[in-house]
Structure formats: C-alpha cells, structure tokens
Scaffold this motif. Structure first.
Motif, short mmCIF file in Angstrom:
data_model
loop_
_atom_site.label_atom_id
_atom_site.label_comp_id
_atom_site.label_asym_id
_atom_site.label_seq_id
_atom_site.Cartn_x
_atom_site.Cartn_y
_atom_site.Cartn_z
N ALA A 212 0.82 -1.21 0.00
CA ALA A 212 0.00 0.00 0.00
C ALA A 212 0.85 1.26 0.00
CB ALA A 212 -0.94 0.00 1.21
N GLN A 213 2.08 1.18 0.51
CA GLN A 213 2.95 2.36 0.59
C GLN A 213 3.95 2.43 -0.56
OE1 GLN A 213 2.05 4.49 2.89
NE2 GLN A 213 0.54 2.96 3.53
N ASP A 214 3.76 1.58 -1.57
CA ASP A 214 4.65 1.60 -2.73
C ASP A 214 4.40 2.88 -3.52
OD1 ASP A 214 6.18 1.14 -4.98
OD2 ASP A 214 5.31 -0.82 -5.44
N LYS A 215 5.39 3.76 -3.56
CA LYS A 215 5.26 5.05 -4.25
C LYS A 215 5.90 5.03 -5.64
CE LYS A 215 3.24 6.71 -0.62
NZ LYS A 215 1.76 6.84 -0.63
N CYS A 216 6.34 3.87 -6.08
CA CYS A 216 6.91 3.77 -7.41
C CYS A 216 5.81 4.04 -8.45
CB CYS A 216 7.51 2.38 -7.62
SG CYS A 216 8.17 2.11 -9.28
N LEU A 217 6.10 4.93 -9.38
CA LEU A 217 5.10 5.30 -10.38
C LEU A 217 4.73 4.13 -11.28
CD1 LEU A 217 6.46 8.80 -11.51
CD2 LEU A 217 4.51 8.34 -10.01
N ARG A 218 5.59 3.15 -11.37
CA ARG A 218 5.37 2.04 -12.28
C ARG A 218 4.62 0.86 -11.65
NH1 ARG A 218 5.30 5.37 -15.04
NH2 ARG A 218 7.08 6.53 -15.86
N SER A 219 4.40 0.89 -10.35
CA SER A 219 3.77 -0.28 -9.70
C SER A 219 2.73 0.13 -8.65
CB SER A 219 4.84 -1.15 -9.04
OG SER A 219 5.61 -0.38 -8.11
N PRO A 220 1.76 0.97 -9.01
CA PRO A 220 0.72 1.33 -8.04
C PRO A 220 -0.07 0.09 -7.64
CG PRO A 220 0.10 2.03 -10.25
CD PRO A 220 1.53 1.58 -10.33
N ALA A 221 -0.14 -0.17 -6.36
CA ALA A 221 -0.78 -1.41 -5.89
C ALA A 221 -2.25 -1.48 -6.26
CB ALA A 221 -0.60 -1.52 -4.37
N ALA A 222 -2.90 -0.33 -6.43
CA ALA A 222 -4.32 -0.33 -6.76
C ALA A 222 -4.61 -0.98 -8.11
CB ALA A 222 -4.85 1.10 -6.76
N GLU A 223 -3.59 -1.06 -8.97
CA GLU A 223 -3.77 -1.64 -10.30
C GLU A 223 -3.67 -3.17 -10.30
OE1 GLU A 223 -4.30 0.07 -13.48
OE2 GLU A 223 -5.03 1.41 -11.91
N ASN A 224 -3.20 -3.75 -9.20
CA ASN A 224 -2.94 -5.20 -9.20
C ASN A 224 -4.20 -6.03 -9.38
OD1 ASN A 224 -0.26 -4.63 -8.85
ND2 ASN A 224 -0.16 -5.26 -6.71
N GLU A 225 -5.33 -5.51 -8.92
CA GLU A 225 -6.57 -6.28 -9.07
C GLU A 225 -6.94 -6.47 -10.53
OE1 GLU A 225 -9.81 -2.67 -8.45
OE2 GLU A 225 -9.28 -3.97 -6.78
N ARG A 226 -6.43 -5.62 -11.41
CA ARG A 226 -6.68 -5.79 -12.84
C ARG A 226 -5.95 -7.02 -13.40
NH1 ARG A 226 -4.76 -0.80 -15.87
NH2 ARG A 226 -5.56 -2.03 -17.64
N ILE A 227 -4.89 -7.43 -12.72
CA ILE A 227 -4.16 -8.62 -13.17
C ILE A 227 -5.00 -9.87 -12.94
CG2 ILE A 227 -2.11 -10.05 -12.85
CD1 ILE A 227 -0.63 -7.52 -11.95
N THR A 228 -5.45 -10.07 -11.70
CA THR A 228 -6.24 -11.27 -11.40
C THR A 228 -7.62 -11.22 -12.03
OG1 THR A 228 -6.80 -10.26 -9.26
CG2 THR A 228 -4.99 -11.85 -9.30
N ALA A 229 -8.06 -10.03 -12.45
CA ALA A 229 -9.33 -9.94 -13.18
C ALA A 229 -9.20 -10.54 -14.58
CB ALA A 229 -9.78 -8.49 -13.28
N ARG A 230 -7.97 -10.59 -15.09
CA ARG A 230 -7.75 -11.11 -16.44
C ARG A 230 -7.19 -12.53 -16.46
NH1 ARG A 230 -4.46 -6.94 -20.06
NH2 ARG A 230 -4.25 -8.90 -21.23
N THR A 231 -6.37 -12.89 -15.48
CA THR A 231 -5.82 -14.24 -15.47
C THR A 231 -6.93 -15.25 -15.17
OG1 THR A 231 -5.20 -13.95 -13.14
CG2 THR A 231 -3.50 -13.55 -14.80
N GLU A 232 -6.71 -16.48 -15.61
CA GLU A 232 -7.69 -17.55 -15.42
C GLU A 232 -7.11 -18.65 -14.55
OE1 GLU A 232 -10.74 -17.48 -16.49
OE2 GLU A 232 -10.65 -15.70 -17.79
N GLY A 233 -6.38 -18.24 -13.53
CA GLY A 233 -5.70 -19.21 -12.67
C GLY A 233 -6.64 -20.16 -11.97
N VAL A 234 -6.20 -21.41 -11.81
CA VAL A 234 -7.01 -22.40 -11.10
C VAL A 234 -7.16 -22.01 -9.64
CG1 VAL A 234 -6.42 -24.28 -12.66
CG2 VAL A 234 -4.97 -23.83 -10.68
N ARG A 235 -6.24 -21.20 -9.16
CA ARG A 235 -6.26 -20.69 -7.79
C ARG A 235 -5.57 -19.35 -7.81
NH1 ARG A 235 -2.75 -21.75 -3.33
NH2 ARG A 235 -1.52 -23.12 -4.68
N GLU A 236 -6.20 -18.32 -7.27
CA GLU A 236 -5.63 -16.97 -7.33
C GLU A 236 -5.79 -16.26 -5.99
OE1 GLU A 236 -6.40 -15.95 -12.05
OE2 GLU A 236 -7.69 -15.01 -10.55
#
Length: 284
Positions: A212-236
């Motif tokens: 949550a405190q990651d201030k790197c412009l390239r890795s905002p944690a709020a965007e991570n949910e978009r990853i698992t929204a697209r992957t089709e993992g058997v377990r996520e």
C-alpha cells in the motif's frame, strides 16, 4: 507438496540468515549453470538445491527487476541488483526448503538497459522455458514456480502466458508488478507493463503481492486487481501489504528500488513465508 516449516519457524530461521547475509554472500552463492538460449546467446543462473525434505521438491525461478542484469560471478553471487527483494530473500526460500534459480540477463542484453523491451518477447519466454526445463531435471522438482518482481514480473507473466508442456511453470508469483508504463518516455520499452501480455492464457495458480505504501510510479498497488481480473488461474490470490518502516521523501527513482516499500523492506520474512504457504496450497 513439501513439508514446509511453519510460518513463524520459517520467519525466524530466515531472519537469522538475513542477519548473516553479508558473510553468506561473501562465500559461494550457488552453482552457475549456463544454457544456450536464443540466437546462440548464453543465459546463466545461480542454482541452489533444495534442502533434504521428506516431501516433493519445489523449485523457484527468480526474476529480478530493473534491467535484470545481475552480473553473476563465478561463485553465483550477484555483483549488481543485490538490493533487489528476491535477491535479499534467497536465504528465506532456502530455509523453507526450496531450490532456487536466480536468473541473469542473456549475453546479448548486458548493457545499460539490460533486458529492456526484450522482457515481453516470445524469445525471452522461450529462454525462460529452457531454464525451467533444465531446473526441473536438475532439481528433480515436482513443481517449478516463476517468481518475478517489478519489471521481472513482465518476464514472469510473459513466460507463464506463452509456455506449455514441461517448459511451462507450475505456478506464478508477481510482486510489485509493473502495471503503469510511460508511453511518452525516450525509450519505447518503458511503456511496457504486464497488461501488454496475454494474461487470459495464464491458467496456473497465481499470487500477486503489492504494498500500500509503494510510491513507485510504475507499480501502483491499486492496479494489481486488474491482473487477477484477467488471469484464469485455477487458484488466485491478491495480497496488499501495509506497515513496515516505509521511507519518507523518496525520489521517483528511489521509490522503485528494492530497499523501500516497493521491495517490502523489513517485511521480507513475512512475504517469503506467505509465498511458501501459497505454493503449498494454502492462502498467503
């Protein structure tokens, strides 16, 4: 799955190893394995076998961020990117009984930009497939997982989305993944993110960890949910850490370095233990 130590035991063992880290790295860090990869290039990785365990062996292919050029020496020790979170966490994974392969950049990507835009290429995925196949045979592991951090997450997602058969990983872990590019940058590859890849093709278990405190412009944690929204993992699972010492007043570049919330500073044992639990079939 392996008979992993409890989270608390693993954390205590690993914390002690981290404190002795400088002495450990000064000695032998692993066996250097060199493979022939794309276009007759050479790709090296530092291999550390798993400790003796009654359960099936698990191996990790570790992909550092930045340019990915670790400059492994003859003892398998990285002369660059030593502050990367995965490099710092090697003793933690070894204490938990996992084999590791810390992968260097191929011989044709060892300049200032390192892997640069090559991270998203089919050739890079095939190279990592060769590493996975070699590690699977060498370690006799029942499962080989890809773990990529920051820009290394682009490499990991690339391989996980393209590979099949024995060359494919059995699971995927992305930490502080690059999810926000810069299309106006002087170099075209700085626009790359994990979203440029066919995430829908990833059907293995997927763990994504941000801070949550990651201030790197390239890795905002709020965007991570978009990853698992697209992957089709058997377990996520999507994990958001908080706390830690933080680092106030970081520049835009410093915020993307390993010794910051971006690299889970002083929370390495917690993150490694969570990864181990997830690999073992439990929740982070």
């Amino acid at each position: 799955m392996p008979n992993f130590p409890s989270a608390s035991r693993a954390g205590c063992l690993a914390a002690g190893l981290l404190l002795a880290g400088s002495a450990a790295w000064a000695a032998r860090c692993g066996d250097v394995v060199t493979l022939t990869t794309h276009g007759d290039t050479r790709t090296a990785y530092a291999y550390v076998p798993a400790a003796a365990s009654p359960g099936p062996r698990v191996a990790l292919v570790l992909l550092a961020g930045g340019g990915g050029h670790l400059q492994l020496d003859e003892q398998g020790c990285p002369r660059a990117l030593a502050g990367n979170s995965l490099v710092r966490s090697l003793p933690l994974f070894h204490a938990a009984g996992l084999a590791t392969a810390l992968v260097d950049a191929p011989s044709d990507h060892r300049g200032g930009d390192g892997l640069a835009g090559f991270r998203a290429s089919p050739e890079h995925a095939q190279d990592l497939g060769r590493v996975i196949s070699d590690l699977r045979a060498r370690s006799r592991a029942a499962a080989v997982w890809l773990v990529g951090t920051s820009r290394g997450a682009i490499s990991a997602a690339n391989a996980a989305s393209r590979l099949s058969g024995p060359a494919a990983p059995d699971g995927l872990v992305l930490t502080s993944p690059v999810t926000s590019g810069n299309p106006k940058g002087q170099k075209s590859w700085v626009a790359q993110t994990v979203f440029d890849l066919s995430l829908e093709a990833i059907r293995m278990p997927v763990l994504v960890i941000g801070h949550a405190q990651d201030k790197c412009l390239r890795s905002p944690a709020a965007e991570n949910e978009r990853i698992t929204a697209r992957t089709e993992g058997v377990r996520e699972q999507l994990v958001l850490l908080d706390g830690g010492p933080g680092r106030a007043g970081l520049s835009a570049v410093e915020a993307c370095e390993g010794r910051s919330p971006h690299g889970f500073l002083e929370q390495e044992a917690e993150v490694a233990a969570g990864i181990v639990r997830f690999i073992g079939g439990a929740r982070y």
